[in-house]
Structure formats: C-alpha cells, structure tokens
Design an enzyme around this catalytic site. Structure first.
Site, mmCIF file in Angstrom:
data_model
loop_
_atom_site.group_PDB
_atom_site.id
_atom_site.type_symbol
_atom_site.label_atom_id
_atom_site.label_comp_id
_atom_site.label_asym_id
_atom_site.label_seq_id
_atom_site.Cartn_x
_atom_site.Cartn_y
_atom_site.Cartn_z
ATOM 1 N N ASP A 169 43.255 30.439 48.559
ATOM 2 C CA ASP A 169 44.318 31.524 48.605
ATOM 3 C C ASP A 169 45.598 30.413 48.681
ATOM 4 O O ASP A 169 45.810 29.942 49.733
ATOM 5 C CB ASP A 169 44.293 32.348 49.601
ATOM 6 C CG ASP A 169 45.429 33.516 49.523
ATOM 7 O OD1 ASP A 169 46.544 33.160 49.249
ATOM 8 O OD2 ASP A 169 45.010 34.419 49.798
ATOM 9 N N GLU B 56 39.211 50.971 32.967
ATOM 10 C CA GLU B 56 38.415 51.992 33.579
ATOM 11 C C GLU B 56 38.800 53.359 33.289
ATOM 12 O O GLU B 56 39.804 53.787 32.938
ATOM 13 C CB GLU B 56 38.628 51.783 35.266
ATOM 14 C CG GLU B 56 38.450 50.462 35.659
ATOM 15 C CD GLU B 56 38.423 50.240 37.041
ATOM 16 O OE1 GLU B 56 39.156 51.303 37.723
ATOM 17 O OE2 GLU B 56 38.185 49.376 37.830
ATOM 18 N N ARG C 163 40.144 43.457 41.529
ATOM 19 C CA ARG C 163 40.880 44.077 40.382
ATOM 20 C C ARG C 163 40.130 43.497 39.176
ATOM 21 O O ARG C 163 39.861 42.284 38.977
ATOM 22 C CB ARG C 163 42.232 43.768 40.375
ATOM 23 C CG ARG C 163 43.196 44.732 41.238
ATOM 24 C CD ARG C 163 43.141 46.140 40.622
ATOM 25 N NE ARG C 163 44.002 46.962 41.533
ATOM 26 C CZ ARG C 163 43.325 47.785 42.725
ATOM 27 N NH1 ARG C 163 42.334 47.647 42.885
ATOM 28 N NH2 ARG C 163 44.390 48.507 43.304
ATOM 29 N N HIS D 51 34.097 51.711 40.658
ATOM 30 C CA HIS D 51 35.465 51.565 41.457
ATOM 31 C C HIS D 51 35.451 52.515 42.616
ATOM 32 O O HIS D 51 36.349 53.270 42.694
ATOM 33 C CB HIS D 51 36.645 51.698 40.639
ATOM 34 C CG HIS D 51 37.943 51.176 41.051
ATOM 35 N ND1 HIS D 51 38.862 50.839 40.219
ATOM 36 C CD2 HIS D 51 38.294 51.219 42.635
ATOM 37 C CE1 HIS D 51 39.798 50.355 41.134
ATOM 38 N NE2 HIS D 51 39.684 50.522 42.371
ATOM 39 N N ILE E 129 41.233 41.991 53.473
ATOM 40 C CA ILE E 129 39.985 42.125 52.954
ATOM 41 C C ILE E 129 39.271 40.950 52.954
ATOM 42 O O ILE E 129 37.686 40.832 53.450
ATOM 43 C CB ILE E 129 39.891 42.838 51.652
ATOM 44 C CG1 ILE E 129 40.836 44.296 51.841
ATOM 45 C CG2 ILE E 129 38.346 42.997 51.303
ATOM 46 C CD1 ILE E 129 40.740 45.044 50.682
#
Length: 343
Positions: free
Chosen positions: A176, A266, A237, A285, A156
């Site tokens: 990363d 959530e 997240r 979401h 992504i």
C-alpha cells in the site's frame, strides 16, 4: 426538503426521514436520464453502483446537496464534478469491514480446502457410490506455513490480516503506497513493494480502492510474475484485475486458482470465461452483506443526508475539498446551499 432514493427505503430509513420532516421519492433507474428524472429537484439522493452518478447526472440536478452510497465504495460517483458543483459525496466508512474480511477469508478457505468440490461430490452421491470420482483431495492445502500477501492495507486489509494470523501463516506482507511500516508493525505485517508481494506470496487478497492507479494492477505481466501455486482473492473492485488476463493465467496454469466477488462489469455475463473454469470461484458481489450490515448501514446512509441538510457533519465525506467550494458559494451565490445551515 426532499430526498430521492434509488430503489426502496431500507430498514429504518423511511422513519428517519419522516422524523426529520423530509419528503422521500423512490424509484428504479436504468440510465443516467432515469436518475436525473428521479432526483429532479431533490436536496439529497441515495444512489447505487449503477447507473453511474456522472457529471451529467449531477449537472442535471441543480438543487442536489448530498449523495450517499450504501457502504464504503464511491467509485460510481464523479468526485471532480461533485466537488466543482458543491455536492457532498458521502459513504458509510467501516460499515462492512467485518463482512468483507470474513468473505475474503471464506473464499480463500473454500479454495484451499476445496469446499465447493467436496459438497458437490457428496451431493452427487460420489462419496458413497463412486469415491474414485472425487479427485479433489490432492488439491487441498493448508494456510499454516505459507505467505499471505495483502494489496491495500486500509481497514479491511488490516481486518483480513488479523484473521490470517490466527491460521498460523509464516508471514504476512502487504503493499500500500500510502501506508508506512509503522502501521504494518501494529498488525505483524511487513510492508513491501508490489513486485515483491506478487513474487513471494502464496495467497494474495485484494483490498484496495478502484482508482486510476489500481486499474488493471493485476494484468498479464503480474500473473506471470506470481507463483504457479498462487491463489488470488478479490473482494475489492473488479477493474483492479484484468479478467481476460486472469482467465488466460488460470487456463495456462500460471497461477493455481482465483476466487472473486467483484468483476469488471456487473452482473457478470453468464458467458464469461471465468464461470467455465474449474479453478475459479465467483460470488455475486455479496461480500459486504449481512443482516447487521444492512440494518446499520441503512441508518447511516440516511443519516448522512439528514445531517448535511441540518448543517451537521456526515459519517463519511469522500470529497472533503467540496467544503471550500461550498464556502465560496455561500459568500457569493449560495445557489443549491441557500437556506441550509452551515456545517
């Protein structure tokens, strides 16, 4: 064979299970005990984000061989327990890459181009009747010439980078710890450390997994290090961002704005500070959603379980060490894997 579905069968799932000769049971779950009752002696289970598929749930389902999530994220499943007990944890890798990358770009553009404010003011009649009330125009910005930072450079993150290049940004940097510069070179991205990214990026988009390492990666100290004109996007997240620290930073002007599709808990409580801040957008979401995603992922989620029960490899296995556990079980006491073909 029997498979339990948390919720209802979607798309072609019912048809696929019937073709495979597998019985299905469906039901809603609010607690871990509800999940244990629903799954019971089932061989496989389609599970959601909540309640958590915890050790308690996994230990309470002695016949369970595979659990499958709808989409990519599997942080709601206790991987250590699943691996120890010989339960395969499956997901659908790549299923929502396009949608989430699109949504992240849309959130960024919504903030920089003040889309929500523009629509709201126009619907209120201010364009025609009270144009001086439309004070959002000075806050509108361009992407061209700015630095975009990406936290998490998997599928992504890379898709998001591809989209950003089309807007003529001056450079794209990414953090990363598991990705080398060689991968960044393929996308015109410079890999940097986290402090450098948060200090230099004008726009930051989060695309990392929720792990112990990434929890509260964005905290009060991080926001103080960011540019006061920085914009934060989170479609990954919720626990990666400390929400209270984010609200404090937005109120204090430590960063300019944020747009998030995920939150720590959530659904987000209606009393949340984030919902009261004019420089914070929250979507419920839905970044992964599209009609194509739902149709394709429903099939692959069901196929994961069907394949496992037929002795075939699933589309995605997120606890690969479980294969060793299952091999040991087959040579000692096969338990839940008795009468199931080997992979």
């Amino acid at each position: 064979m029997k498979v339990a579905l948390q919720g209802r069968a979607q798309g072609r799932q019912r048809e696929l299970y019937e073709e495979a000769g597998i019985e299905i049971v469906e039901g809603g779950c609010r607690t871990e005990d509800d999940m244990i009752e629903l799954i019971g002696d089932a061989d496989g289970a389609q599970v959601g984000i909540w309640p958590l598929t915890s050790r308690k749930v996994l230990e309470g389902c002695p016949n369970l061989k595979a659990v499958s999530r709808f989409g990519v994220g599997v942080d709601s499943i206790d991987h250590d327990a699943a691996t120890e007990l010989g339960v395969m944890v499956c997901n659908v890798p790549g299923s929502n890459t396009t949608e989430v990358a699109d949504h992240a770009a849309a959130l960024l553009l919504s903030v920089t181009r003040q889309v929500v404010e523009g629509v709201t003011n126009t619907r209120a009649g201010n364009w025609a009747d009270n144009p001086r009330a439309m004070g959002f125009a000075p806050r509108m910005r361009r992407l061209t010439g700015h630095t975009v930072g990406i936290v998490g450079f998997g599928n992504i993150g890379r898709a998001f980078a591809t989209r950003m290049r089309g807007f003529g940004v001056s450079r794209i940097i990414a953090f990363d710890p598991y990705v080398r510069q060689l991968a960044g070179d393929l996308y015109g991205v410079t890999m940097v450390d986290f402090e450098t990214l948060t200090r230099e990026a004008d726009y930051i988009s989060i695309h990392s997994a929720a792990t112990a390492e990434s929890q509260y990666l964005f905290d009060a100290a991080t926001f103080k290090r960011m540019k006061p004109t920085a914009i934060l996007i989170n479609t990954a997240r919720g626990p990666i961002v400390n929400e209270e620290a984010l609200a404090d930073a937005l109120e204090a002007g430590e960063i300019e704005a944020a747009a998030v599709d995920v939150t720590e808990i959530e659904p987000l409580a209606s009393s949340s500070r984030l919902l009261k801040l004019p420089n914070c957008y929250v979507t419920p979401h839905v970044a992964a959603m599209s009609s194509v995603f739902v149709a394709e992922t429903a099939v692959m989620q069901a196929e994961n379980i069907i394949f496992v029960l037929q002795g075939k490899k699933p589309h995605g296995l997120t606890n690969p060490d479980v294969v060793k556990t299952i091999a040991v079980m087959r040579h000692t006491d096969p338990g839940r894997w008795a009468n199931v073909p080997d992979l």
